[in-house]
Design a protein around this motif. Structure first.
Motif, mmCIF file in Angstrom:
data_model
loop_
_atom_site.group_PDB
_atom_site.id
_atom_site.type_symbol
_atom_site.label_atom_id
_atom_site.label_comp_id
_atom_site.label_asym_id
_atom_site.label_seq_id
_atom_site.Cartn_x
_atom_site.Cartn_y
_atom_site.Cartn_z
ATOM 1 N N VAL A 104 39.084 32.397 50.838
ATOM 2 C CA VAL A 104 38.776 32.138 49.426
ATOM 3 C C VAL A 104 37.922 33.268 48.839
ATOM 4 N N PRO B 114 42.615 32.833 40.432
ATOM 5 C CA PRO B 114 43.568 33.330 41.430
ATOM 6 C C PRO B 114 45.032 33.187 41.017
ATOM 7 N N TRP C 173 42.751 26.751 46.482
ATOM 8 C CA TRP C 173 42.808 28.191 46.223
ATOM 9 C C TRP C 173 44.171 28.776 46.585
ATOM 10 N N TRP C 174 44.647 28.473 47.809
ATOM 11 C CA TRP C 174 45.884 29.124 48.252
ATOM 12 C C TRP C 174 47.101 28.593 47.484
ATOM 13 N N SER D 148 34.895 34.833 43.181
ATOM 14 C CA SER D 148 35.325 33.743 44.055
ATOM 15 C C SER D 148 34.615 32.456 43.638
ATOM 16 N N ASN E 209 42.930 22.603 53.205
ATOM 17 C CA ASN E 209 41.717 23.346 52.907
ATOM 18 C C ASN E 209 40.886 23.410 54.174
ATOM 19 N N ARG F 187 36.919 19.680 43.222
ATOM 20 C CA ARG F 187 37.414 21.028 43.555
ATOM 21 C C ARG F 187 37.663 21.108 45.060
#
Lengths: 440, 89
Positions: free
Chosen positions: B29, A12, A293-294, A42, A321, A350
């Motif tokens: 996600v 990402p 992720w973000w 993903s 998260n 993670r």
């Protein structure tokens, strides 16, 4: 002549950087190098593939047409060297690419602990799509699995294997799950849920050796004693940033690649973002690791903008998260740390953040029942952290109140007294802030 | 009792048909559970990645995507666009 941008890693952060560069420079030549033979997929979705909720085909969220649409060349190639002075990336197949600017967004890999038997067939980690495919294939024949480690990934492995009908044993080195992030009640709630899913928990139990026969796992030896016969040992004891390339190139690295507030590494034209980067936390002035992720997308975007020539400082947002933990939707925000050590993880997993482990100067207020929990860390003026398990109505309000550092002095006593219930006061505070930008 | 149940069901349906699904990109996600479970095959994930509301003629606001998203990305937001006029159907 068009400028050359090379983005190492196909996650990402890289894709966000590519989009940011394209916005700034219509002529730029942008190449993304990924060492997996897959289009963008993903990685958090692997948990749902493992549990059988989605097929593999569903994981590909950004097909190759999207790369073409933004004019990005995707190459399957492994970068094995970086020459910062010559501005070149060396590839395993002998080729090299020159760059005006390069992004290192190569992510992190699962730590493999030094235990006898770790290289046996049947010892698995969950990093990539190939790992997940391998586990799914093994689960078809396996009768019993042992999971070690902590954080979100260990549960994803345990729940995935259990969902595929494998008798699953989860070893915890101490007396509860994720003890430096969750409080005892939260750990208990998760553990109860895991037991309902048929996962067998073994507290205060260490794996001392993985036993094998003819190169394959046949069981594990435990301390303080005992053995479990099994076909799979799933390991999730933490992740380590993939810093080899940067280190060999002489860049400043510690646990990750150290970057400045513009996400620039210590050599001209080199940037880093995502799980591999050690990024400044403005709240403490320290560099921290996240695997979120973000944040990876935000960092990729900021790095791409700066690579294209802007000088825009990046301010790391509140680490958060929202994920499933023991089947419960769970939001973790800001600083929620507990004083109890967690021996199941080396560093972070993670979907995790070092900042979560920080114990803020704040009062903790809790509410909950058998299926939901809400914990809020109330500082002098601001809410500094929160954990929302199950009922998610408080998730968005807390995210806004924490990430925007909303002054909650006016409702602090009401929050701390907890007489009206925690959620109604949070909801009211959030509504008040949304109306006027402050809490009355 | 039955009438009460039907009335409640009708109220829920009325609320849903006057709503649309709104994603919050920062939580997504891109796992694709939403699109996979959409009975009409709408690319809900594509909307979520772009941070765009699922304003699609085919969307039934059935709630499958909202309920199945493991990350709380999706929610219903009411819209005046679909509200029947006073006294209308």
């Amino acid at each position: 002549m068009a400028r050359q941008f090379v983005l190492v890693g196909n996650g990402p952060a890289s894709l966000a950087a590519a989009e940011a560069i394209r916005l700034c420079d219509a002529q730029a030549e942008i190449t993304i190098l990924g060492d997996e033979p897959h289009a963008f997929y993903s990685r958090p979705g692997l948990a749902y593939y493992l549990a059988g909720h989605i097929p593999q085909s569903q994981l590909y969220s950004r097909p190759d047409e999207e790369y073409r649409r933004i004019g990005v060349r995707r190459q399957t190639a492994r970068a094995v060297g970086l020459q910062p002075l010559e501005h070149r990336v060396l590839l395993q197949d002998g080729r090299s690419l020159s760059y005006d600017s390069v992004l290192l967004a190569v992510g992190a890999r699962a730590v493999r602990p030094k235990v006898t038997g770790i290289d046996l067939q049947g010892v698995v980690t969950l990093d990539t799509l190939e790992d997940a495919r391998g586990i799914v294939a093994m689960a078809r024949r396996a009768r019993r699995a042992v999971v070690v480690g902590g954080g979100i990934t260990a549960l994803e492995l345990a729940e995935g294997l259990a969902a595929r009908g494998v008798e699953t044993h989860y070893l915890l080195r101490r007396d509860r799950y994720w003890s430096n992030v969750l409080d005892p009640d939260e750990s208990e709630l998760v553990e109860t849920r895991l037991e309902h899913e048929g996962i067998r928990l073994h507290h205060n139990t260490n794996l001392t050796e993985i036993l094998g026969r003819r190169g394959r796992v046949v069981g594990v030896d435990l301390a303080p004693g005992g053995k479990i016969a099994c076909d799979i040992v799933a390991v999730a004891v933490g992740i380590e940033p993939r810093i080899e390339l940067a280190k060999a190139a002489g860049l400043q690295v510690r646990r990750g690649i150290v970057v400045d507030p513009h996400l620039a590494a210590s050599a001209d034209g080199v940037f880093a973002a995502g799980d591999v980067a050690e990024v400044l936390d403005p709240d403490t002035g320290e560099h921290v690791l996240d695997s979120l992720w973000w944040l990876a997308i935000e960092q990729g975007k900021a790095a791409g903008t700066n690579m294209a020539g802007a000088r825009r400082a990046y301010r790391k947002g509140t680490p958060f998260n929202v994920t499933r933990v023991g089947g419960l939707t769970t939001t973790i925000l800001g600083c929620v740390g507990q004083p109890t050590p967690d021996d199941d993880l080396i560093g972070i997993a993670r979907g995790d953040s070092e900042a979560w482990r920080r114990q803020p100067d704040a009062d903790s207020v809790e509410a909950g029942d058998d299926s939901s929990r809400l914990r809020v860390l109330v500082g002098r003026q601001h809410i500094l952290g929160g954990v929302v398990m199950g009922d998610q109505r408080a998730s968005r309000p807390l995210q806004d109140l924490i990430s925007n550092r909303v002054d909650v002095t006016a409702v602090r006593d009401r929050l701390l007294s907890n007489r009206e219930g925690l959620f109604p006061v949070i909801e009211e505070t959030w509504a008040s802030w949304k109306r006027g930008g402050r809490v009355l | 009792m039955l009438r009460q149940l039907l009335r409640r069901d009708a109220a829920v349906r009325r609320a849903l048909v006057s709503a649309y699904v709104l994603p919050e990109a920062v939580r997504c996600v891109q796992c694709g559970l939403c699109s996979y479970n959409c009975p009409l095959g709408i690319d809900v994930r594509g909307h979520a990645v772009a941070g765009k509301a699922v304003v699609d003629d085919h969307c039934l606001t059935c709630g499958e995507c909202v309920a199945r998203c493991p990350r709380g990305v999706l929610r219903f937001e009411s819209s005046s666009l679909f509200v029947p006029p006073e006294g209308g159907a």
